[in-house]
Design a protein around this motif. Structure first.
Motif, PDB file in Angstrom:
ATOM      1  N   SER A 201      64.330   5.227  23.208  1.00  0.00           N
ATOM      2  CA  SER A 201      63.138   5.729  23.892  1.00  0.00           C
ATOM      3  C   SER A 201      61.847   5.234  23.252  1.00  0.00           C
ATOM      4  CB  SER A 201      63.142   7.259  23.920  1.00  0.00           C
ATOM      5  OG  SER A 201      64.162   7.740  24.760  1.00  0.00           O
ATOM      6  N   TYR A 205      59.246   2.707  25.129  1.00  0.00           N
ATOM      7  CA  TYR A 205      57.892   3.189  25.423  1.00  0.00           C
ATOM      8  C   TYR A 205      56.859   2.252  24.801  1.00  0.00           C
ATOM      9  CZ  TYR A 205      54.038   6.434  26.192  1.00  0.00           C
ATOM     10  OH  TYR A 205      52.855   7.003  26.618  1.00  0.00           O
ATOM     11  N   SER A 231      64.126   3.989  32.796  1.00  0.00           N
ATOM     12  CA  SER A 231      64.880   4.896  33.665  1.00  0.00           C
ATOM     13  C   SER A 231      66.268   5.224  33.109  1.00  0.00           C
ATOM     14  CB  SER A 231      64.997   4.323  35.087  1.00  0.00           C
ATOM     15  OG  SER A 231      65.617   3.058  35.071  1.00  0.00           O
ATOM     16  N   THR A 234      65.832   7.505  30.164  1.00  0.00           N
ATOM     17  CA  THR A 234      64.967   8.635  30.571  1.00  0.00           C
ATOM     18  C   THR A 234      63.684   8.674  29.743  1.00  0.00           C
ATOM     19  OG1 THR A 234      66.122  10.251  29.144  1.00  0.00           O
ATOM     20  CG2 THR A 234      66.928  10.009  31.397  1.00  0.00           C
ATOM     21  N   THR A 235      63.075   7.502  29.601  1.00  0.00           N
ATOM     22  CA  THR A 235      61.803   7.377  28.897  1.00  0.00           C
ATOM     23  C   THR A 235      60.678   7.292  29.924  1.00  0.00           C
ATOM     24  OG1 THR A 235      62.912   6.117  27.145  1.00  0.00           O
ATOM     25  CG2 THR A 235      60.499   5.989  27.231  1.00  0.00           C
ATOM     26  N   MET A 236      59.830   8.294  30.001  1.00  0.00           N
ATOM     27  CA  MET A 236      58.766   8.291  30.991  1.00  0.00           C
ATOM     28  C   MET A 236      57.472   7.744  30.407  1.00  0.00           C
ATOM     29  SD  MET A 236      57.103  11.293  33.404  1.00  0.00           S
ATOM     30  CE  MET A 236      56.221  12.154  32.110  1.00  0.00           C
ATOM     31  N   HIS A 237      56.976   6.673  31.025  1.00  0.00           N
ATOM     32  CA  HIS A 237      55.630   6.176  30.722  1.00  0.00           C
ATOM     33  C   HIS A 237      54.848   6.330  32.023  1.00  0.00           C
ATOM     34  CE1 HIS A 237      52.237   3.843  29.513  1.00  0.00           C
ATOM     35  NE2 HIS A 237      52.783   3.496  28.348  1.00  0.00           N
ATOM     36  N   LYS A 238      54.234   7.486  32.172  1.00  0.00           N
ATOM     37  CA  LYS A 238      53.620   7.832  33.459  1.00  0.00           C
ATOM     38  C   LYS A 238      52.549   6.839  33.877  1.00  0.00           C
ATOM     39  CE  LYS A 238      51.618  11.713  36.011  1.00  0.00           C
ATOM     40  NZ  LYS A 238      51.238  13.150  35.953  1.00  0.00           N
ATOM     41  N   ILE A 241      54.122   3.696  35.286  1.00  0.00           N
ATOM     42  CA  ILE A 241      54.723   3.888  36.614  1.00  0.00           C
ATOM     43  C   ILE A 241      53.649   4.015  37.689  1.00  0.00           C
ATOM     44  CG2 ILE A 241      56.159   5.420  38.016  1.00  0.00           C
ATOM     45  CD1 ILE A 241      57.708   6.105  35.429  1.00  0.00           C
ATOM     46  N   ALA A 266      62.425   5.964  40.160  1.00  0.00           N
ATOM     47  CA  ALA A 266      61.652   6.314  38.962  1.00  0.00           C
ATOM     48  C   ALA A 266      60.649   7.420  39.267  1.00  0.00           C
ATOM     49  CB  ALA A 266      60.935   5.081  38.426  1.00  0.00           C
ATOM     50  N   PHE A 270      61.110  11.179  37.423  1.00  0.00           N
ATOM     51  CA  PHE A 270      60.099  11.748  36.536  1.00  0.00           C
ATOM     52  C   PHE A 270      59.114  12.659  37.278  1.00  0.00           C
ATOM     53  CE2 PHE A 270      61.249   7.624  34.451  1.00  0.00           C
ATOM     54  CZ  PHE A 270      61.946   8.186  33.399  1.00  0.00           C
ATOM     55  N   ILE A 272      56.860  12.248  39.657  1.00  0.00           N
ATOM     56  CA  ILE A 272      55.474  11.766  39.674  1.00  0.00           C
ATOM     57  C   ILE A 272      54.962  11.799  41.115  1.00  0.00           C
ATOM     58  CG2 ILE A 272      53.982   9.774  39.256  1.00  0.00           C
ATOM     59  CD1 ILE A 272      55.910   8.992  36.985  1.00  0.00           C
TER      60      ILE A 272
END
Length: 334
Positions: A201, A205, A231, A234-238, A241, A266, A270, A272
């Motif tokens: 993660s 990121y 994805s 499960t690493t979210m970089h809002k 995206i 994605a 997350f 979004i």
């Protein structure tokens, strides 16, 4: 002009008669010259005969060619869009894999490009062997060479297990983030998504954060893969995206159906909010110009409709269509 054009009948026959007596330089000039012609597969009766003869000639010369010459021959067959189906490429793949650990840095990279074309590892080679060699050589590789190796791992479905190696991949590609070619950016992003696990993660990121300013310059495919790189882990970089979503929304008519599906995944994963994008996707997939693509990549349609339904958007005629027996049989079998 097409290679199988009737006006070239006599030339093709002469080539078949003479290739055995050509020296290597003449043979390579012939292969390069053929690459300038259109050589798409046809039902022409001489098509298979011609390419089989060229393949056989390459195989006949393998014992007399050193590694550099073998690489050149494979590169020329690649230009002909003919290489993957050849016996020559199959024999070369086995040869380079057996010699890879002893090879030089540049031979390792070219060998990995050959595996990229093959799309599979030989049965006698383990992904762990590749990872061991990669780890040993990575300090001497450029960011572009690392990207080629990463693409080969992705294409052959060979996963890298070592977190330390992946951290080095991320650091070395980040160092060239402002100039790395869009194909290489997308390739490393695909590799990270494919390799992704929870332990990755932080480096994933970090990779996304470093390439965020590059979104305007990379193409749509690379931008998408940057967005979805996290994805699997499960690493979210809002910010990544949403930035990519804005870019794809403004070029939605040029975005492939399966790319739309991946981005929606994605956004859904997350949670979004991108209501404007959802609405435009709903309109886009109903456009008449999408009909052929929908028929060709029908398996992307049900997930897209599902993701839209989670946002309260229902396209009833398409929902009805994907529940029809003929659609289910065509794309999912019996």
């Amino acid at each position: 002009m097409a290679l199988m054009d009737p006006s070239l009948d006599a030339i093709r026959r002469t080539v078949l008669d003479e290739i055995g007596s050509m020296n290597d330089e003449e043979f390579f000039q012939l292969l390069y010259g053929l690459s300038l012609l259109r050589s798409e597969k046809t039902s022409h009766p001489e098509y298979k005969l011609f390419w089989t003869a060229l393949d056989a000639e390459c195989c006949k010369r393998i014992p007399t060619w050193d590694m550099e010459t073998l690489f050149i021959a494979d590169d020329l067959l690649y230009l002909l869009s003919f290489v993957r189906s050849t016996e020559f490429h199959y024999q070369l793949t086995k040869k380079v894999c057996r010699r890879m650990e002893k090879g030089r840095r540049e031979h390792f990279v070219r060998s990995m490009f050959i595996l990229n074309i093959s799309r599979a590892l030989p049965v006698f080679m383990s992904p762990y062997e590749l990872e061991f060699i990669f780890k040993k050589l990575i300090d001497g590789l450029t960011a572009e060479e690392i990207a080629i190796v990463c693409i080969a791992f992705f294409k052959t479905e060979a996963k890298v297990q070592g977190v330390e190696l992946i951290e080095k991949i991320v650091d070395k590609t980040i160092a060239k983030s402002d100039s790395l070619h869009t194909i290489f950016v997308g390739g490393v992003a695909k590799f990270l998504r494919f390799t992704g696990k929870i332990e990755l993660s932080v480096p994933i990121y970090k990779f996304q954060e470093a390439f965020l300013p590059q979104i305007p310059r990379v193409d749509l495919s690379a931008a998408l893969h940057l967005a979805i790189a996290g994805s699997t882990s499960t690493t979210m970089h809002k910010k990544m995206i949403t930035t990519v979503t804005d870019k794809i929304e403004s070029h939605l008519e040029r975005t492939r159906l399966k790319e739309i599906e991946r981005l929606l995944l994605a956004l859904t994963m997350f949670d979004i909010d991108a209501q404007s994008f959802y609405g435009k996707v709903a309109n886009e997939i109903q456009e008449e110009r999408r009909a052929v693509e929908v028929m060709q990549y029908g398996r992307s349609l049900p997930p897209i409709l599902y993701y839209l339904s989670l946002r309260g958007i229902y396209i009833y005629d398409l929902l009805d269509r994907i529940l029809q027996k003929d659609f289910l049989v065509k794309y999912y079998g019996n």
